[in-house]
Design a protein around this motif. Structure first.
Motif, PDB file in Angstrom:
ATOM      1  N   ASP A  38      70.320  22.027  67.217  1.00  0.00           N
ATOM      2  CA  ASP A  38      71.438  21.283  67.802  1.00  0.00           C
ATOM      3  C   ASP A  38      72.395  22.187  68.560  1.00  0.00           C
ATOM      4  O   ASP A  38      72.977  21.779  69.573  1.00  0.00           O
ATOM      5  CB  ASP A  38      72.189  20.524  66.706  1.00  0.00           C
ATOM      6  CG  ASP A  38      71.401  19.328  66.189  1.00  0.00           C
ATOM      7  OD1 ASP A  38      70.334  19.029  66.760  1.00  0.00           O
ATOM      8  OD2 ASP A  38      71.841  18.692  65.212  1.00  0.00           O
ATOM      9  N   GLU A  39      72.580  23.425  68.098  1.00  0.00           N
ATOM     10  CA  GLU A  39      73.526  24.324  68.752  1.00  0.00           C
ATOM     11  C   GLU A  39      72.943  25.002  69.986  1.00  0.00           C
ATOM     12  O   GLU A  39      73.650  25.240  70.963  1.00  0.00           O
ATOM     13  CB  GLU A  39      74.014  25.385  67.766  1.00  0.00           C
ATOM     14  CG  GLU A  39      74.900  24.830  66.660  1.00  0.00           C
ATOM     15  CD  GLU A  39      75.364  25.909  65.691  1.00  0.00           C
ATOM     16  OE1 GLU A  39      74.940  27.080  65.855  1.00  0.00           O
ATOM     17  OE2 GLU A  39      76.144  25.577  64.777  1.00  0.00           O
ATOM     18  N   ASP A  40      71.651  25.346  69.933  1.00  0.00           N
ATOM     19  CA  ASP A  40      71.033  26.131  71.009  1.00  0.00           C
ATOM     20  C   ASP A  40      70.002  25.351  71.814  1.00  0.00           C
ATOM     21  O   ASP A  40      70.087  25.263  73.044  1.00  0.00           O
ATOM     22  CB  ASP A  40      70.318  27.361  70.440  1.00  0.00           C
ATOM     23  CG  ASP A  40      71.267  28.415  69.907  1.00  0.00           C
ATOM     24  OD1 ASP A  40      72.469  28.136  69.806  1.00  0.00           O
ATOM     25  OD2 ASP A  40      70.791  29.503  69.575  1.00  0.00           O
ATOM     26  N   LEU A  41      69.016  24.816  71.105  1.00  0.00           N
ATOM     27  CA  LEU A  41      67.793  24.400  71.780  1.00  0.00           C
ATOM     28  C   LEU A  41      67.917  23.061  72.495  1.00  0.00           C
ATOM     29  O   LEU A  41      67.469  22.930  73.644  1.00  0.00           O
ATOM     30  CB  LEU A  41      66.645  24.379  70.774  1.00  0.00           C
ATOM     31  CG  LEU A  41      66.398  25.734  70.086  1.00  0.00           C
ATOM     32  CD1 LEU A  41      65.269  25.629  69.077  1.00  0.00           C
ATOM     33  CD2 LEU A  41      66.097  26.815  71.108  1.00  0.00           C
ATOM     34  N   LEU A  42      68.523  22.077  71.876  1.00  0.00           N
ATOM     35  CA  LEU A  42      68.669  20.786  72.552  1.00  0.00           C
ATOM     36  C   LEU A  42      69.542  20.890  73.797  1.00  0.00           C
ATOM     37  O   LEU A  42      69.359  20.142  74.757  1.00  0.00           O
ATOM     38  CB  LEU A  42      69.252  19.741  71.593  1.00  0.00           C
ATOM     39  CG  LEU A  42      68.283  19.095  70.602  1.00  0.00           C
ATOM     40  CD1 LEU A  42      69.023  18.108  69.714  1.00  0.00           C
ATOM     41  CD2 LEU A  42      67.129  18.393  71.323  1.00  0.00           C
TER      42      LEU A  42
END
Length: 237
Positions: free
Chosen positions: A100-104
């Motif tokens: 949720d913090e990086d990849l999406l």
């Protein structure tokens, strides 16, 4: 500094600051190892509610001694699977936080994200002008739920595939992989002692070396009190 292995175990350098000038500005310890990424936040002995050992101990036991770097998505996949097996904890919440913090959002901090996503979706991201717009396209097409599930699957499959290498890494260090949990508990108690020392002394900076051997764990302060030692045996209680 570099970690070193010899017949008596593994030496792992670490450094302390009461305030790190790294953008996070927190108090705590970091392992002083090559490849330590800017995303590695200083840690204290705090364990949280789910896991009986701290993030710092996780970095030693599940990352470094298993042959994983402290940064990178595939290394984190391997280390979190090791943590889950060692403690019985669920790795999915940690994977979801990274997702949720990086990849999406496409805010990739390392290029190995490609190993966690199906090739057809990776191609969509790479065809876009930048990762953020590429992930935005995927989110519009598939929705966050599907993409989150695919990222989780990628993390679990990758981490599981690295487990045999982690076991071999412990053996190369001359350590007993089967005593991982006991080693981690001893390191946690030792880390609490070491951190209490810097607080009691009011030190702003400190450096030293953790030692992990088959029978016990230790720490030697190098700065500012060279030669001050702490030691704890590894017990199976």
């Amino acid at each position: 500094m570099h970690a070193a292995t010899d017949a008596a175990g593994v030496s792992i350098p670490a450094e302390y600051a009461d305030t790190w000038e790294d953008g996070f500005g927190v108090r705590g310890w970091k392992l002083d190892l090559p490849g330590r990424g800017a995303d590695v936040i200083a840690a204290t002995p705090y364990t949280g509610e789910r896991i009986p050992t701290s993030v710092f101990v996780h970095d030693i036991v599940d990352h470094h001694l298993c042959g994983f770097a402290l940064s990178g998505y595939t290394d984190e996949a391997g280390a979190l699977i090791q943590l889950a097996e060692r403690t019985g904890s669920d790795p999915v919440p940690d994977f979801v936080q990274i997702i949720d913090e990086d990849l999406l959002t496409g805010a990739f901090e390392s290029d190995d994200w490609r190993e966690l996503l199906p090739a057809s979706l990776m191609a969509v991201v790479e065809a876009a002008p930048d990762p953020r717009s590429g992930m935005a396209r995927l989110r519009e097409q598939w929705g966050d739920g599907v993409l989150r599930a695919l990222w989780i699957a990628g993390f679990v499959e990758t981490g599981w595939g690295l487990a045999a290498g982690a076991r071999e890494a412990w053996g190369r260090h001359g350590l007993d992989y089967a005593r991982r949990a006991a080693t981690a508990r001893a390191l946690q108690r030792l880390f609490e002692r070491v951190d209490a020392t810097v607080l009691d002394q009011g030190w702003v900076r400190a450096r030293g070396v953790f030692r992990v051997a088959p029978a016990g764990v230790g720490f030697r302060f190098e700065e500012p009190a060279a030669g001050r030692d702490e030691y704890l045996p590894i017990t199976d209680d």
